[in-house]
Structure formats: structure tokens, C-alpha cells
Design an enzyme around this catalytic site. Structure first.
Site, PDB file in Angstrom:
ATOM      1  NE  ARG B  26     -16.007 -15.839 -34.626  1.00 35.81           N
ATOM      2  CZ  ARG B  26     -14.698 -15.325 -34.991  1.00 35.81           C
ATOM      3  NH1 ARG B  26     -14.564 -14.182 -34.962  1.00 35.81           N
ATOM      4  NH2 ARG B  26     -13.952 -16.372 -35.297  1.00 35.81           N
ATOM      5  CG  ASP B  27     -13.746 -13.920 -38.802  1.00 36.31           C
ATOM      6  OD1 ASP B  27     -13.876 -12.806 -38.874  1.00 36.31           O
ATOM      7  OD2 ASP B  27     -12.911 -14.469 -38.552  1.00 36.31           O
ATOM      8  CG  HIS B  30     -15.555  -8.871 -36.802  1.00 34.40           C
ATOM      9  ND1 HIS B  30     -15.542  -7.974 -35.815  1.00 34.40           N
ATOM     10  CD2 HIS B  30     -15.099 -10.057 -36.511  1.00 34.40           C
ATOM     11  CE1 HIS B  30     -14.790  -8.670 -34.808  1.00 34.40           C
ATOM     12  NE2 HIS B  30     -14.592  -9.906 -34.952  1.00 34.40           N
ATOM     13  CB  SER B 181      -6.551 -12.319 -34.983  1.00 40.46           C
ATOM     14  OG  SER B 181      -6.543 -13.359 -34.185  1.00 40.46           O
ATOM     15  CG  HIS B 208      -9.709 -18.318 -37.673  1.00 38.13           C
ATOM     16  ND1 HIS B 208     -11.087 -18.627 -38.001  1.00 38.13           N
ATOM     17  CD2 HIS B 208      -9.389 -16.871 -37.877  1.00 38.13           C
ATOM     18  CE1 HIS B 208     -11.717 -17.471 -38.098  1.00 38.13           C
ATOM     19  NE2 HIS B 208     -10.599 -16.639 -38.251  1.00 38.13           N
ATOM     20  CG  HIS B 210      -8.564 -13.154 -40.771  1.00 45.58           C
ATOM     21  ND1 HIS B 210      -9.660 -12.465 -41.047  1.00 45.58           N
ATOM     22  CD2 HIS B 210      -8.647 -13.687 -39.704  1.00 45.58           C
ATOM     23  CE1 HIS B 210     -10.515 -12.710 -39.933  1.00 45.58           C
ATOM     24  NE2 HIS B 210      -9.840 -13.451 -39.073  1.00 45.58           N
TER      25      HIS B 210
END
Lengths: 350, 355
Positions: B26-27, B30, B181, B208, B210
């Protein structure tokens, strides 16, 4: 649908059987119910239908609600009965009541926990201003015999764990600088507004503090433990309990709830406050087991899914005062209440 | 063969069980311009299942229903991706990312339920939890698991995040995840925010990460130490911008730190190799762009469109990121990228002709 309606009618008849004389004061009267299309209001109409059809009470009712028309269309057996009139409106803007109203039940309030989180300001406004409006309108009437204010068991704040049942005299802490207190604070403020009306105009107010309930007409989409468990069981489970299942509640069946409220209208002592609910405690794990055993295959119960340290709380009323003054008792045990609720929802789905 | 666990101090033995979510499909969408195909879904789902991840998240980078000209069109319809992944999952459950607006209940959520999705992670900007009520309510009504996800959570204080989390909880969310995010968190931020949520919420809390500032593992560890029970990552960090916390590293760190999980370390390392093979050439790495993106606190998924717009307008993409950061843009405001790049180009040409 017919089976579902028949189940409720049977319950309404049962709870009134041998007890309807407790409500004799309501014969020939005009009752005004604000918020009368919710869970409690619907059950009140079921009981009133039996009182009028079977016991000749000739009790007239005006139901005031924001969803009166859609309610009458959804439940025509209640929406089109003789002596019952629906009036659509917002309690915040109510100005006057029918002149011959003798009994008033103020049940209109925003109670949905989701709404409490999203629009706490609206909750504060409706629950307080709505109460003030209705009290003022009641003061304009010539002969109000009883004004019953539906408050909440949450006004007690946190019930101490070691306190098995909470009495009406207990005053627990609420944190007014915490938005999560908005519902309980709005109900406390409604109570003090009612006490002000008693002091200023001698309005005969009776305050009820309801706890937790279950039964037909209760939406399974509501985010409460009992509705969560039943809904998740219908969809096959699992039932998810964040803590260890030791949180304690008590849950009363809807027909008993409605009867107790009618009894408060008929027999409640002015200026008095009564707890309304079941005095029998049940922990969440036992409740989940009670519910799942009515389904096949039995849904799984998962526990300790949440963060630690939030495992338990207790909310159970002492109802001795209501039993003494109103002559009421719990007639439907919890297990039976659960069974009836599940059966009613099955009927509705079929 | 699984390596033997080292003997741990007693304090580590009692650490809680951690739910590990694999967001690679999913991520990573991108990072792959949403061009993941069914063969890649199949191969990676098998690897994730073997690794023992609790959930595998699949779909467009912006979640269900997001495939569009504005944020990028998926190569494969999401229903096909979900069904393909589901075929290869047994112990690992299938999850999706849901942003109300992109995802509608009648179209995307109903379809996802039919595809067998087990967990719906309903996300929104971190100060707008109200928009998640109907989606969370619907998922609960059909008996599936649902968590609330607060995206761009570096933009709000711990108190605000708690308020918004409580809203999601009241709607029925059974877990709350904070998303970094933009890759803008430092460990101290994580400790403060996750710590508050973990101490005040009764549902499991997750994080989550990054990796824009190279802190994804440190931040994930800080989250766990602050009380998080859910941790996200992607194999090889395959995700937006500088990527996510690499799951193969998380698996190793979790084991060494004594957290109980369902992971198989060697298989997690293998899954990373599978991701490296499947998505060669598109795995994220740290660049000047991703570092500036993290510093300016802009959504990691903006990296590619910013670079495209900067090239088109002849401006420095780092300047675009800094300006977007000043404007506090959030995911879903991709149209502002062009506007900002255009504005910078206009200023640049005006400066060039000035006497």
C-alpha cells in the site's frame, strides 16, 4: 415484522399485568413527552397502547420530537393510535405546551457517545437549554401534576470500585475541565435547573437517573458494550474486549424501564431523585458469554486487546428508594432480556 | 533455520505482544507510481505470510478509491489486488487504508468487505477525526475490525491527537495509529505523543514511521517503549518518500529487544529480498529531496509529484517542499504542488528581469 411487534406487545402486557393500578393517577390525563421517539419513548408508547386498549386508561399523549413524522411512518402501529399526537420540533425552541397537559416527561437529550465526541457544544446546548425551555413552558400551565426529568446515572462521575451500588445521595467527582464530562455535566446542570424551578415556582419535579438498558427498538449500531456484543455476534464475531472483562455494569430490560418511568410519573414524590436500572451487577466477560451462547457457532471472545491500565470500572445503581416509593421491581432477568433482544432482532432481520 | 534467541534480562521477558503491520503493498504503491501488478502482489503476499506479519495492507497508496488522475491511477483495479492477496494469506490478515472522500461506503467499503478484507484502517488528517465516523461505523456494523489512523500527526500537539483519537474511539475504532506521514518526527516527539495516547486510551495504539530523517527505526522503538502495541513497516522500507521503517530491521530490533511477536526473523529477511527483487529500481533511498521533505513536514507521498512539477516549471524541488511546508499542506492537496511550483517560477523570472 409482525412477530417483532407481537413480542414487544406481549412484553408490554406482561409488565403491566397486575401492576397497572400503580399508574391509576394517569387515567384520563394528558402526558407530554419530549424526545418521545427514542428507545424509551417507543417503549412508553407500547405500554400506553396497552393501558388504553386493554385497561381503559384514556391517557392522551403528545410526543414532541425532531423525528416525529419519520417515527410515525416507521412504526405505524404506534404512530397512528387514538389519543397519541406527534409534534415535530426542536426542544431548544419550544415555547408552549398544550394547555391541558398535566404530566410532563422530559426525555429529549443528545445521548449518542459519538455525538458527544464530535459535537460536545451541541450536547451542552440541547441538554441544558432544552431543559430550561421545557421548564419555562411547564410553568405557564395551570395544573402540572408532575414533571419528570430524565437525567443520567453518569452524573455520579466515577463510582468507586469498592462501592457495590451507588445511592442517590452519592456525589462523585466530575472534571469540568475535561470535554469528556460534557454529557454528565449537561445532565447535572439540567438537574440544578429543575431544582431552581422547584424553588422558584414550586413545579413538582421528579428526577430520574437511568443507567444501562437493553431491548427491542435499541439500535445495535450504538457503541455500547451490550449492543456491540450483540451486533458482533450477529456478524459472526469475534467479540473484542479491550480490557480483562472485569468492568461491571447492570442492564435493565426495556419494558421494566418504561414501566418504572410511568410509575415515577404516577407515584414519584415531588423534589425526589430516583435511580432507574437493574441493581444486579454483571461483568463484561459474563455478559459477552451470555450473549454468544445464543449463537451458533458460538462467536469467539477476545480479551486484553487494548492498552493496559484501563481495565475496569463499575456502574451499578442502588434502587431501594424507587422500590419503596414507586413500588417497582425488576421483572425480567438479564439473561431473559438478552434472549428477547436477540430474538426481536432476528425477527426484524427476517 | 531460526537463530536462537539471546537470553534476555527479566525486564525484557515481560514485554507485551506487538502487532506488526506490513504496509508494503500500500505505502509502496506511492514509490511505484501505483503500478504494482498482480504477479507482484502474489509473490509478495506469500513472502509476508511466511514472515508472520499480522496484517498485510494492500491497495493504492492513498487507500481505497484513490486511483485517479489527481493522485495517480493504479495499474490494477483494487478489487483484483485485494482478491489476489487474500488468496495467499492464511495467518496474515488482509488490511486496507481508507481515507473518507477517496473511499465511499457504498462503492469501496462494500466491495472491500466482499473481497475478504479483515481490517480497515480509516485515516484522515490528524485534526479531522469527525470525517471518519460513518466509515468506522459502517465497518463495525458488518463485523470487521477497524482502526482509526491520524495522518500527518506531526502537525498536531499530543493533546489534540488525544482528542481526535477519542472521537475515533467513540465511533467504534478498535485501535488508533499515529502516522508520521512526513517523516518529520524525532524520538522525543514520539515518546510524548504515543505515551499520552497509550496512557489515556483503552484500545491498542500504533505508530507508522517514515524515514526522511533516517529515524524510522529509532522512532518505532521509541513508540514501543512509550506503550505502542502496533507497529507499521514495509519490506526494504518500500513506501512513500524516503520509505518506511524497514520491516526486516524492525524484526531484528523487536527480537533483540525482547518483544513478543508472530514474526519469523529469517522469513522477514527473505521477504525483504523478495521486495528488493520485485521492486528493484523503485526502492526508496535518502536524497536531498526526501530530507528537505522531512524537514519541512510535507507528506512523503508528494515526493514524485513535486519533482515532476519542479522539473516542468524549472524550479528547485527543495524550494517547492519548503514553500509547501510553510503553507502546511496535507495529503489530498496535491493540486497545490503545481500552484506553488508555478509561483516559485514566476518569482524566479521576475527576479531575473529586475534591474
Amino acid at each position: 415484522m409482525n412477530l417483532a411487534i407481537a413480542l414487544v406487545k406481549s412484553d408490554a402486557e406482561a409488565v403491566l399485568s397486575g401492576r397497572h393500578s400503580l399508574l391509576d393517577a394517569l387515567r384520563g390525563q394528558h402526558l407530554f413527552v419530549s424526545g418521545g421517539t427514542g428507545f424509551l419513548g417507543t417503549w412508553l408508547l407500547e405500554l400506553i397502547k396497552v393501558l388504553n386498549d386493554t385497561h381503559g386508561f384514556d391517557l392522551r399523549v403528545t410526543v414532541y420530537s425532531r423525528s416525529a413524522r419519520s417515527f410515525a411512518a416507521k412504526w405505524p402501529h404506534l404512530g397512528h393510535q387514538p389519543g397519541v399526537r406527534f409534534e415535530e420540533g426542536d426542544i431548544r425552541y419550544l415555547t408552549e405546551l398544550p394547555r391541558d397537559v398535566g404530566y410532563i416527561l422530559h426525555a429529549a437529550a443528545l445521548t449518542d457517545r459519538r455525538l458527544l465526541a464530535s459535537q460536545p457544544g451541541a450536547v451542552a446546548e440541547v441538554n441544558s437549554m432544552g431543559t430550561q425551555r421545557l421548564l419555562k413552558a411547564a410553568n405557564l400551565l395551570e395544573d402540572v401534576k408532575k414533571f419528570v426529568l430524565l437525567s443520567s446515572g453518569l452524573v455520579y462521575g466515577s463510582q468507586p470500585w469498592e462501592m457495590l451500588r451507588v445511592e442517590e445521595s452519592y456525589a462523585g467527582p466530575l472534571r469540568c475541565n475535561d470535554v469528556n464530562a460534557v454529557y454528565a455535566e449537561s445532565k447535572r446542570f439540567a438537574e440544578v435547573l429543575a431544582q431552581s424551578a422547584i424553588s422558584e415556582t414550586k413545579l413538582p419535579v421528579v428526577t430520574l437517573r437511568p443507567f444501562a438498558f437493553v431491548g427491542p427498538y435499541q439500535s445495535l449500531q450504538l457503541p455500547w458494550a451490550v449492543t456491540d456484543f450483540i451486533r458482533d455476534s450477529f456478524t459472526g464475531g469475534p467479540i473484542r474486549i479491550m480490557g480483562d472483562g472485569s468492568t461491571v455494569r447492570s442492564i435493565m430490560y426495556a419494558s421494566d424501564y418504561a414501566f418504572w418511568v410511568l410509575a415515577a410519573l404516577a407515584k414519584g414524590r415531588s423534589r425526589e431523585t430516583y435511580n432507574v436500572g437493574s441493581p444486579e451487577p454483571v461483568d463484561l466477560l459474563s455478559l459477552a458469554k451470555m450473549i454468544t451462547q445464543s449463537f451458533s457457532p458460538v462467536p469467539e471472545i477476545c480479551m486484553r486487546l487494548g492498552q493496559t491500565g484501563h481495565d475496569r470500572s463499575r456502574l451499578v445503581p442502588d434502587v431501594g428508594r424507587a422500590a419503596r416509593d414507586l413500588g417497582v421491581a425488576v421483572t425480567i432477568p438479564l439473561f431473559e432480556a438478552i434472549q428477547k433482544t436477540i430474538t426481536w432482532n432476528r425477527y426484524l432481520q427476517n | 533455520m531460526q537463530i536462537a534467541k539471546p537470553k534476555l534480562p527479566i525486564s525484557m521477558v515481560d514485554k507485551p505482544k506487538i502487532t506488526v503491520c506490513d504496509a508494503s503493498l500500500r505505502d509502496g504503491s506511492h514509490a511505484y507510481c501505483h503500478q504494482i501488478n498482480l504477479e507482484q502482489v502474489r509473490a509478495y503476499a506469500q513472502a509476508a505470510e511466511a514472515a508472520g506479519y499480522n496484517f498485510l495492507e494492500v491497495g493504492h497508496g492513498n487507500g481505497l478509491g484513490a486511483s485517479s488522475l489527481q493522485v495517480g491511477e493504479s495499474l490494477v483495479p483494487e478489487g483484483e489486488m485485494l482478491r489476489e492477496a487474500k488468496k495467499w494469506l492464511q495467518n496474515t490478515k488482509l488490511s486496507v487504508h481508507v481515507i473518507p472522500g477517496f473511499a465511499t461506503i457504498k462503492r469501496e467499503l462494500v466491495n472491500a468487505v466482499e473481497c475478504g478484507v479483515d481490517l480497515f484502517r480509516v485515516g484522515c488528517h490528524c485534526t479531522e477525526a469527525d470525517v471518519s465516523q460513518r466509515h468506522i461505523g459502517y465497518v463495525r456494523s458488518v463485523g470487521r475490525e477497524v482502526w482509526g489512523v491520524l495522518m500527518m500527526s506531526h502537525m498536531a500537539s499530543a493533546d489534540v491527537l488525544l482528542e481526535e483519537s477519542k472521537k475515533m474511539r467513540s465511533y467504534g475504532a478498535q485501535g488508533i495509529v499515529l502516522m508520521d506521514s512526513a517523516g518529520a518526527y524525532f524520538p522525543g516527539d514520539v515518546t510524548a505523543k504515543i505515551g499520552l495516547l497509550a496512557s489515556k486510551l483503552d484500545v491498542p495504539v500504533g505508530f507508522h514511521a517514515h524515514d526522511n530523517l533516517g529515524l524510522s527505526i529509532a522512532n518505532s522503538l521509541a513508540a514501543l517503549e512509550a506503550g505502542a502495541r502496533i507497529i507499521d513497516g514495509t519490506s526494504k522500507g518500500f513506501g512513500a518518500g524516503a520509505g518506511n521503517a524497514p520491516l526486516e530491521l524492525l524484526a531484528a530490533v523487536l527480537q533483540r529487544q525482547g518483544y513478543s511477536t508472530s514474526l519469523n526473523l529469517y522469513k522477514a529477511l527473505d521477504a525483504a529480498d523478495v521486495a528488493a527483487r520485485l521492486f528493484a529500481g523503485s526502492l526508496p533511498n535518502s536524497t536531498g529531496i526526501t530530507i528537505i521533505s522531512g524537514l519541512s513536514g510535507v507528506f512523503s507521498g508528494f515526493a514524485k509529484p513535486v519533482q515532476r512539477a519542479a522539473k516542468q516549471m524549472g524550479v528547485d524541488p527543495r524550494d517547492v517542499f519548503i514553500e509547501l511546508g510553510k503553507r502546511k499542506v496535507v495529503g489530498g492537496q496535491e493540486d497545490l504542488i503545481i500552484e506553488v511550483a508555478n509561483e516559485l517560477a514566476r518569482r524566479k523570472s521576475a527576479a531575473a528581469v529586475a534591474p
